[in-house]
Design a protein around this motif. Structure first.
Motif, PDB file in Angstrom:
ATOM      1  N   THR A 192       0.459  -1.216  -0.129  1.00 41.44           N
ATOM      2  CA  THR A 192      -0.177   0.142   0.122  1.00 41.44           C
ATOM      3  C   THR A 192       0.938   1.125  -0.028  1.00 41.44           C
ATOM      4  O   THR A 192       1.801   1.428   0.656  1.00 41.44           O
ATOM      5  N   SER A 193       0.476   2.260  -0.817  1.00 40.36           N
ATOM      6  CA  SER A 193       1.252   3.301  -0.948  1.00 40.36           C
ATOM      7  C   SER A 193       1.056   4.210   0.222  1.00 40.36           C
ATOM      8  O   SER A 193       2.144   5.044   0.777  1.00 40.36           O
ATOM      9  N   THR A 194      -0.049   4.363   1.044  1.00 38.35           N
ATOM     10  CA  THR A 194      -0.098   4.897   2.450  1.00 38.35           C
ATOM     11  C   THR A 194       0.974   4.424   3.486  1.00 38.35           C
ATOM     12  O   THR A 194       1.793   5.306   4.016  1.00 38.35           O
ATOM     13  N   ASN A 195       1.402   3.070   3.429  1.00 42.65           N
ATOM     14  CA  ASN A 195       2.184   2.538   4.372  1.00 42.65           C
ATOM     15  C   ASN A 195       3.407   2.970   4.125  1.00 42.65           C
ATOM     16  O   ASN A 195       4.467   3.351   4.875  1.00 42.65           O
ATOM     17  N   ARG A 196       3.925   3.018   2.636  1.00 40.95           N
ATOM     18  CA  ARG A 196       5.044   3.152   2.209  1.00 40.95           C
ATOM     19  C   ARG A 196       5.465   4.821   2.798  1.00 40.95           C
ATOM     20  O   ARG A 196       6.826   5.094   3.001  1.00 40.95           O
ATOM     21  N   GLU A 197       4.336   5.702   2.352  1.00 45.42           N
ATOM     22  CA  GLU A 197       4.803   7.159   2.735  1.00 45.42           C
ATOM     23  C   GLU A 197       4.860   7.516   4.052  1.00 45.42           C
ATOM     24  O   GLU A 197       5.655   8.297   4.361  1.00 45.42           O
ATOM     25  N   ARG A 198       4.043   6.664   4.992  1.00 44.73           N
ATOM     26  CA  ARG A 198       4.146   6.784   6.318  1.00 44.73           C
ATOM     27  C   ARG A 198       5.467   6.615   6.971  1.00 44.73           C
ATOM     28  O   ARG A 198       5.837   7.022   7.830  1.00 44.73           O
ATOM     29  N   GLU A 199       5.807   5.214   6.508  1.00 46.26           N
ATOM     30  CA  GLU A 199       7.089   4.682   7.089  1.00 46.26           C
ATOM     31  C   GLU A 199       8.318   5.811   6.681  1.00 46.26           C
ATOM     32  O   GLU A 199       8.986   6.175   7.290  1.00 46.26           O
ATOM     33  N   ALA A 200       8.109   6.135   5.537  1.00 45.17           N
ATOM     34  CA  ALA A 200       9.323   6.875   5.091  1.00 45.17           C
ATOM     35  C   ALA A 200       9.439   8.396   5.725  1.00 45.17           C
ATOM     36  O   ALA A 200      10.577   8.686   6.187  1.00 45.17           O
ATOM     37  N   GLY A 201       8.164   8.742   5.967  1.00 48.33           N
ATOM     38  CA  GLY A 201       8.161  10.033   6.869  1.00 48.33           C
ATOM     39  C   GLY A 201       8.376   9.959   8.191  1.00 48.33           C
ATOM     40  O   GLY A 201       9.133  10.651   8.784  1.00 48.33           O
ATOM     41  N   PHE A 202       8.192   8.808   8.939  1.00 50.50           N
ATOM     42  CA  PHE A 202       8.498   8.366  10.058  1.00 50.50           C
ATOM     43  C   PHE A 202      10.014   8.314  10.236  1.00 50.50           C
ATOM     44  O   PHE A 202      10.577   8.888  11.082  1.00 50.50           O
ATOM     45  N   LEU A 203      10.492   7.451   9.262  1.00 46.96           N
ATOM     46  CA  LEU A 203      12.187   7.362   9.398  1.00 46.96           C
ATOM     47  C   LEU A 203      12.814   8.605   9.254  1.00 46.96           C
ATOM     48  O   LEU A 203      13.652   8.917  10.014  1.00 46.96           O
ATOM     49  N   ALA A 204      12.468   9.404   8.357  1.00 47.29           N
ATOM     50  CA  ALA A 204      12.906  10.893   8.298  1.00 47.29           C
ATOM     51  C   ALA A 204      12.931  11.682   9.244  1.00 47.29           C
ATOM     52  O   ALA A 204      13.979  12.132   9.705  1.00 47.29           O
ATOM     53  N   GLY A 205      11.711  11.660   9.926  1.00 48.36           N
ATOM     54  CA  GLY A 205      11.717  12.305  11.357  1.00 48.36           C
ATOM     55  C   GLY A 205      12.441  11.916  12.287  1.00 48.36           C
ATOM     56  O   GLY A 205      13.140  12.860  13.062  1.00 48.36           O
ATOM     57  N   LEU A 206      12.608  10.557  12.542  1.00 44.27           N
ATOM     58  CA  LEU A 206      13.516   9.932  13.523  1.00 44.27           C
ATOM     59  C   LEU A 206      14.969  10.244  13.287  1.00 44.27           C
ATOM     60  O   LEU A 206      15.691  10.598  14.148  1.00 44.27           O
ATOM     61  N   MET A 207      15.553  10.080  11.916  1.00 52.96           N
ATOM     62  CA  MET A 207      16.810  10.401  11.742  1.00 52.96           C
ATOM     63  C   MET A 207      17.142  11.835  12.083  1.00 52.96           C
ATOM     64  O   MET A 207      18.166  12.271  12.776  1.00 52.96           O
ATOM     65  N   GLY A 208      16.192  12.662  11.718  1.00 57.75           N
ATOM     66  CA  GLY A 208      16.490  14.311  11.918  1.00 57.75           C
ATOM     67  C   GLY A 208      16.418  14.716  13.464  1.00 57.75           C
ATOM     68  O   GLY A 208      17.018  15.313  13.795  1.00 57.75           O
ATOM     69  N   ALA A 209      15.540  13.940  14.405  1.00 60.35           N
ATOM     70  CA  ALA A 209      15.408  13.950  15.698  1.00 60.35           C
ATOM     71  C   ALA A 209      16.419  13.285  16.775  1.00 60.35           C
ATOM     72  O   ALA A 209      16.552  13.524  17.738  1.00 60.35           O
ATOM     73  N   GLY A 210      17.261  12.391  15.994  1.00 59.78           N
ATOM     74  CA  GLY A 210      18.354  11.692  16.812  1.00 59.78           C
ATOM     75  C   GLY A 210      17.721  10.492  17.405  1.00 59.78           C
ATOM     76  O   GLY A 210      18.269   9.997  18.454  1.00 59.78           O
TER      77      GLY A 210
END
Length: 328
Positions: A192-210
């Motif tokens: 599902t595209s929704t899962n792919r987009e949410r996971e990518a956004g979540f990982l990007a946020g975690l990386m930026g926040a440490g």
């Protein structure tokens, strides 16, 4: 006793001394008929008991006014609400809706012959997968199509969705701001595209926040049972917060965490979902979640159908985080 035959458009035309085509156009909201003639025809139809035959009219005009909504995953309450809002909005816009259920594991491609049999004018694909080839073929067939909360990267097809990437990234930032450093992600189905987009956004946020992703659990469907099952694997990684790809997964996970694992939410672990279904606000859950702007998404979907846009529309509509009792 011989039964009286139903009144036809030919009878109305003969009664008024007008053409049959004018009678047909009078019952089409887009038909070119003067207001005076339309009023005369409607008055005569009421007097004689005439009711237009939508099927016969669709055969002559090659337009049925029917929009097919293709939807799977009906065990997810989010899509019950989507269906209700879409059907109501289509009615107001002068369309009629026809629901096609996509069975688990199947996409829209195999249902295309049935959709053509029903002579539907347009297609809304929600919570189901469709290939770029079939999407483009549908457009070449002079039929309209809109993807609802779905995207296809390699097809020029209108799409209406919320900002899944941005919403999940905001969740990661919110968790970090509240001191969470060990988080787990319970993913939706991979296709599902929704899962792919949410996971990518979540990982990007975690990386930026440490923050660290200490665990990731796949699920086969967006369902309560899968959320319950996945929570066991997620909590084994000892996270201080779990982000579930949608609300129904989160509710299943909460019942496992509190009922089976004996944990306190949010004292032992914080939980966040995505969608803001009605159940998320129930007193037994009070789930912190990301609210999808459903009314705006439905409005844009109907607008896209009405103007039959041939350009790809990525309506990443801004979201809102709803804070409740499941986050510390």
């Amino acid at each position: 006793m011989k039964r009286a035959l139903p009144v036809t458009s030919r009878d109305i035309a003969r009664f008024l001394g007008v053409s049959q085509s004018m009678v047909s156009r009078a019952f089409d909201p887009a038909g070119k008929v003067s207001p005076a003639n339309r009023a005369r025809i409607m008055e005569a139809a009421e007097k004689l008991g005439y009711r237009p035959n939508a099927i016969a009219r669709s055969l002559s005009t090659r337009r049925s006014g029917i929009v097919a909504i293709v939807m799977g995953g009906m065990e997810n309450p989010f899509y019950s609400e989507v269906l209700d809002k879409l059907a109501a909005a289509l009615d107001l816009a002068g369309f009629r809706s026809l629901l096609f259920r996509a069975p688990p594991g199947q996409d829209v491609d195999g249902q295309l012959p049935a959709l053509r049999q029903y002579n539907v004018d347009a297609l809304i694909v929600a919570s189901a997968s469709i290939s770029s080839r079939i999407a483009e073929e549908w457009r070449r067939d002079s039929r309209r199509i809109v993807l609802f909360n779905r995207t296809i990267s390699d097809a020029d097809v209108p799409s209406v969705s919320c900002d899944n990437f941005g919403g999940a990234r905001d969740v990661a930032n919110m968790l970090a701001d509240r001191g969470h450093r060990r988080v787990a992600y319970v993913a939706g189905p991979r296709q599902t595209s929704t899962n792919r987009e949410r996971e990518a956004g979540f990982l990007a946020g975690l990386m930026g926040a440490g923050s660290s992703l200490v665990g990731r659990v796949d699920t086969a469907s967006y369902s309560f049972a899968e959320g319950f099952r996945a929570a066991e694997a997620a909590i084994a990684t000892k996270p201080d917060a779990i982000f579930f790809a949608n609300d129904i997964l989160a509710l299943g996970g909460m019942d496992y965490l509190r009922g089976t694992a004996g944990l306190s939410i949010p004292r032992d672990v914080s939980v966040v979902g995505f969608d803001d279904i009605a159940m998320a606000a129930w007193p037994s859950y009070l789930l912190t979640t990301v609210r999808q702007p459903l009314d705006r998404m439905v409005e844009l979907t109907i607008a896209s159908l009405e103007r039959d846009s041939a350009t790809k529309e990525m309506n990443n509509i801004p979201i809102e985080i709803v804070l409740r009792n499941t986050i510390s």
